[in-house]
Design a protein around this motif. Structure first.
Motif, PDB file in Angstrom:
ATOM      1  N   LEU A   1     -24.805 -55.699   0.149  1.00 45.54           N
ATOM      2  CA  LEU A   1     -24.693 -56.216  -1.228  1.00 45.54           C
ATOM      3  C   LEU A   1     -24.913 -57.721  -1.225  1.00 45.54           C
ATOM      4  O   LEU A   1     -24.342 -58.445  -0.402  1.00 45.54           O
TER       5      LEU A   1
ATOM      6  N   ARG B   1     -24.646 -61.693  -6.873  1.00 49.19           N
ATOM      7  CA  ARG B   1     -25.165 -61.269  -8.171  1.00 49.19           C
ATOM      8  C   ARG B   1     -26.049 -62.325  -8.815  1.00 49.19           C
ATOM      9  O   ARG B   1     -26.865 -62.024  -9.674  1.00 49.19           O
TER      10      ARG B   1
ATOM     11  N   GLU C   1     -32.420 -53.517  -7.124  1.00 50.06           N
ATOM     12  CA  GLU C   1     -31.409 -53.835  -8.117  1.00 50.06           C
ATOM     13  C   GLU C   1     -30.568 -52.587  -8.339  1.00 50.06           C
ATOM     14  O   GLU C   1     -31.100 -51.528  -8.672  1.00 50.06           O
TER      15      GLU C   1
ATOM     16  N   THR D   1     -27.986 -51.076 -10.844  1.00 45.71           N
ATOM     17  CA  THR D   1     -27.556 -51.360 -12.220  1.00 45.71           C
ATOM     18  C   THR D   1     -26.885 -50.134 -12.816  1.00 45.71           C
ATOM     19  O   THR D   1     -27.108 -49.008 -12.384  1.00 45.71           O
TER      20      THR D   1
ATOM     21  N   GLU E   1     -17.135 -54.227 -10.273  1.00 40.47           N
ATOM     22  CA  GLU E   1     -17.408 -54.418  -8.845  1.00 40.47           C
ATOM     23  C   GLU E   1     -18.264 -53.263  -8.354  1.00 40.47           C
ATOM     24  O   GLU E   1     -18.142 -52.138  -8.845  1.00 40.47           O
ATOM     25  N   VAL E   2     -19.096 -53.583  -7.352  1.00 42.28           N
ATOM     26  CA  VAL E   2     -19.947 -52.559  -6.750  1.00 42.28           C
ATOM     27  C   VAL E   2     -19.654 -52.543  -5.255  1.00 42.28           C
ATOM     28  O   VAL E   2     -19.397 -53.583  -4.640  1.00 42.28           O
TER      29      VAL E   2
ATOM     30  N   ALA F   1     -20.448 -57.582  -9.719  1.00 48.18           N
ATOM     31  CA  ALA F   1     -21.772 -57.454 -10.323  1.00 48.18           C
ATOM     32  C   ALA F   1     -21.877 -58.450 -11.477  1.00 48.18           C
ATOM     33  O   ALA F   1     -20.861 -58.891 -12.020  1.00 48.18           O
TER      34      ALA F   1
ATOM     35  N   PHE G   1     -24.361 -53.808 -16.077  1.00 48.06           N
ATOM     36  CA  PHE G   1     -24.091 -54.641 -14.902  1.00 48.06           C
ATOM     37  C   PHE G   1     -25.231 -54.491 -13.907  1.00 48.06           C
ATOM     38  O   PHE G   1     -25.962 -53.493 -13.927  1.00 48.06           O
ATOM     39  N   ARG G   2     -25.375 -55.505 -13.073  1.00 47.17           N
ATOM     40  CA  ARG G   2     -26.453 -55.529 -12.082  1.00 47.17           C
ATOM     41  C   ARG G   2     -26.006 -56.268 -10.839  1.00 47.17           C
ATOM     42  O   ARG G   2     -25.269 -57.253 -10.931  1.00 47.17           O
ATOM     43  N   ILE G   3     -26.519 -55.838  -9.713  1.00 49.30           N
ATOM     44  CA  ILE G   3     -26.313 -56.577  -8.470  1.00 49.30           C
ATOM     45  C   ILE G   3     -27.451 -56.234  -7.515  1.00 49.30           C
ATOM     46  O   ILE G   3     -27.880 -55.079  -7.455  1.00 49.30           O
TER      47      ILE G   3
ATOM     48  N   TRP H   1     -29.132 -55.445  -3.944  1.00 47.59           N
ATOM     49  CA  TRP H   1     -28.634 -54.760  -2.755  1.00 47.59           C
ATOM     50  C   TRP H   1     -29.771 -54.584  -1.769  1.00 47.59           C
ATOM     51  O   TRP H   1     -30.857 -54.146  -2.144  1.00 47.59           O
TER      52      TRP H   1
ATOM     53  N   SER I   1     -19.306 -47.972  -8.377  1.00 44.02           N
ATOM     54  CA  SER I   1     -18.950 -49.071  -9.281  1.00 44.02           C
ATOM     55  C   SER I   1     -17.536 -48.845  -9.795  1.00 44.02           C
ATOM     56  O   SER I   1     -17.085 -47.703  -9.919  1.00 44.02           O
TER      57      SER I   1
END
Ligand SMILES: Nc1nc2c(c(=O)[nH]1)N[C@H]1C(S)=C(S)[C@@H](COP(=O)(O)O)O[C@H]1N2
Ligand SMILES: [Mo]
Length: 427
Positions: free
Chosen positions: A16, A19, A323, A325, A339-340, A351, A365-367, A369, A380
């Motif tokens: 991860l 963000r 991404e 999401t 949170e992811v 995220a 939400f997005r993060i 990875w 998530s």
């Protein structure tokens, strides 16, 4: 193209990334993203595609999606042979694994129709407010349109959404089937409080009983603080009149409450001192607890989230940066944090939340990875401004047992295999 990107700031286990490190940086070539465009030796186009060679089509009276997009449609439960739509509930699912943003296109809003969709003539339909009021009143659409309206973005979720995640085994079903009894829209309508004030509540009025104009007259009791709070009679959905499947020409909308209480095609609101104990608050939409007792009027939809991409409808083609999401929502108000985890909940990273974050609305939400090609479990976990935290599935089951069908809001897990395949798992 992909490099190992070892220098990227890692914020939690199994790849991860921060963000703030978004696809702009990633796509600009800091690393190869797994999905980036192909670079051309000679970027100048050779010739023109077919659609540039002659003028295109005219326009349509009412626009429709590209015909190339017709695979992105709702799946729905077809009644078994010999049964009509009115003999069985019909359920249509929003395909969240195929959508982005937070507003659900009207044609893809989920539907739960227990007795089919009535074909209501808006010039004949009336809503009557009666019971424990000083003066019963009725409204047609034109009369309601004269009242001051309000517009809010709200999600709507059936409490049966994700019901199959109570089962012992993970499901091969896609996200529409597991999370598609959920949609987000801009709703415009008249606050119910305005209408109840005009009718005038009698002392001791504590509930309303709302009834729909479908053949089964679906009815629900709603406590007065909700009716006098943010409940509305909705007339518009994303700027156009309600779709027939959403309750045309008017519906009750109870923000953050289980979908069933938002009575479509509403024709009667009776003010009472007690709930009616209708079929949909006794036979269904109650929660059977481990001790065999059933919880009634569990009306609020608790905090919840799910990763919509990647999901089990796709395969990760190769190692690299993706991404991750999804959407988070809570009937209690705003989402404050998502949170992811990529390692099945051992470590978590924040995220990014797409603003504006609105109360009782889907929040994206997005993060980023970086998938290293090994096994991963993506999860998530959402938090809301009431201080509620989305529970693990184990904690949810410890509290609620597995006899119930409704209100599943546990953390959802996608297992990623070394072949890039993705499956729902219980982690
Ligand atoms: N009159 C009436 N209202 C109804 C229903 C119905 O069948 N008839 N279904 C309920 C259920 S179970 C849900 S979850 C929501 C779904 O709203 P939607 O179909 O607009 O998504 O409407 C509720 N209101
Ligand atoms: Mo529902």
């Amino acid at each position: 193209m992909a490099n190992d990107a070892q220098d990227l700031p890692r914020v939690a286990g199994n790849g991860l990334l921060d963000r703030r490190l978004f696809m702009r940086t990633l796509a600009l070539g800091a690393v190869g993203t797994a999905t980036a465009g192909v670079s051309l030796a000679d970027p100048v186009s050779k010739g023109q595609p077919e659609w540039m060679l002659a003028p295109g089509a005219t326009t349509e009276d009412y626009g429709t999606p590209s015909h190339y997009e017709m695979a992105r449609t709702r799946r729905w439960t077809v009644p078994p042979a010999g049964q009509t739509a009115t003999g069985r509930s019909i359920v249509a699912f929003t395909p969240h694994h195929q959508l982005h943003g937070t507003l659900t296109p009207n044609g893809l809003h989920f539907e739960v129709n227990h007795h089919g969709i009535p074909d209501i003539d808006p010039d004949q339909h009336e809503l009557i407010i009666h019971g424990m009021v000083r003066q019963p009143i009725k409204f047609n659409v034109a009369a309601l349109a004269n009242y001051p309206t309000e517009t809010h973005n709200y999600f709507l979720e059936c409490s049966g959404n994700s019901g199959r995640l109570w089962a012992d085994k993970p499901t091969p079903a896609n996200l529409d089937i597991t999370h598609g009894l959920l949609s987000g829209s801009e709703w415009t309508g008249v606050p119910l409080a305005t209408l109840l004030d005009e009718a005038g509540l009698q002392p001791g009025a504590k509930w309303i009983i709302a009834e729909g104009a479908d053949s089964g007259s679906v009815s629900r009791s709603v406590p007065m603080d909700k009716a006098m709070g943010d409940a509305m009679i909705a007339l518009y959905q994303n700027g156009e009149r309600l779709r027939p499947g959403q309750g045309y020409p008017m519906r009750l909308f109870n923000p953050g409450f289980e979908g069933n209480t938002s009575i479509k095609w509403v024709r009667s609101i009776r003010v009472t001192d007690r709930p009616a104990m209708t079929r949909f608050e006794t036979r269904t939409y109650t929660d059977l607890m481990p001790d065999g007792k059933a919880l009634q009027f569990s009306l609020g939809m608790d905090v919840k989230s799910v990763i919509t991409r990647p999901s089990n409808s796709t395969v990760l083609p190769k190692k690299g940066v993706y991404e991750v999401t999804g959407i988070a929502w809570s009937g209690n108000g705003r989402i404050t944090r998502v949170e992811v985890s990529a390692d099945g909940g051992v470590t978590w990273a924040d995220a990014a939340l797409q603003g504006p974050v609105l109360p009782i609305m889907l929040t994206r939400f997005r993060i980023p990875w970086q998938w290293d090609g090994g096994p991963a479990v993506l999860q998530s976990r959402a938090y809301d401004e009431a201080g509620r935290i989305q529970p693990s599935r184990a904690d949810l089951i410890a509290a609620r047992g597995t006899h119930g069908n409704y209100h599943f809001n546990g953390i959802h897990s996608w297992g990623v295999g070394e072949d890039g395949g993705i499956a729902h798992v219980y982690a």
